[in-house]
Enzyme design. Structure first.
Site: not given
Length: 238
Positions: A94-96, A120
């Site tokens: 998720h994301s980073f 992401t």
């Protein structure tokens, strides 16, 4: 809890450890509890392991004097899967966490079967170009020195104040999700709660390693995993 030279990496496990493995990587300043509501909705015939990156959740902080860089998180993944004796696995980031997972998948392409990215992109890119890297590097060093020099004790607040502060600083997170993240992201002391995360990672730009478009393309060429990108309709950047 998996031992590393500077302490330990904490993780949560769902499912049988004999099932097909999936490593779950949380976003910046989050922790493994990011997946608490998602994993129960996914197929049961997998083993899901959600790790806390160093300096996040219940994992040890990196050694004093050392900043946090993307390569260090990639190295943490390699240590974790080595400890778990995984030769092949999939990544859910998720994301980073997706950015770190994408970097790992390019460096160790033979190990990753599938790469699932939740809101992401495979690698963080500086929209202003590679010429901005010195500015970010300088900021990271200055921030590290300021945190070390301050020597401020960790702030202790009541559970309700901690919740309200968290939601104010993360307006895109609802109360239920905030409480889940704070379960793993705080420690109870005699007079209230303190945040677990390392103060050296307080600002996202201090950790990101920006790459040029040419470097980005070279990395993506190394991918062998099947990639699925899921973009949120109401994501953080929308």
């Amino acid at each position: 809890s998996l031992p590393v030279p500077w302490g330990h990496i904490a993780a949560k496990v769902w499912g049988s450890q004999q099932a097909l493995p999936v490593l779950c990587l949380h976003g910046w300043l989050d922790n493994a509890s990011s997946f608490d509501r998602l994993i129960p909705l996914l197929p049961k015939d997998f083993c899901y392991v959600a790790m806390d990156f160093g300096g996040h959740g219940l994992s040890s902080h990196h050694s004093p004097g050392l900043p946090y860089y993307q390569e260090s998180f990639v190295s943490e993944i390699r240590r974790v899967v080595g400890a778990l004796k995984w030769k092949h696995f999939s990544i859910l980031g998720h994301s980073f966490g997706g950015a770190v997972g994408g970097m790992f998948s390019s460096i160790f392409p033979e190990m990753v079967n599938k790469l699932i990215l939740l809101d992401t992109w495979p690698f963080p890119l500086d929209p202003k170009g590679i010429e901005c890297v010195p500015t970010y590097r300088r900021g990271a060093i200055e921030h590290l020195l300021q945190v070390e020099a301050s020597q401020k004790p960790r702030q202790v607040v009541s559970p309700e104040e901690m919740l309200q502060r968290f939601m104010k600083n993360n307006s895109h997170v609802n109360e239920e999700s905030a409480r889940l993240l704070l379960q793993r992201g705080t420690t109870k002391v005699a007079t209230g709660l303190t945040l677990n995360r390392d103060r050296r990672i307080a600002l996202p730009e201090h950790s990101m390693d920006f790459v040029s478009r040419e470097q980005f393309m070279n990395f993506t060429k190394q991918l062998q995993a099947r990639v699925l990108l899921i973009k949120a309709m109401q994501g953080y950047f929308n």
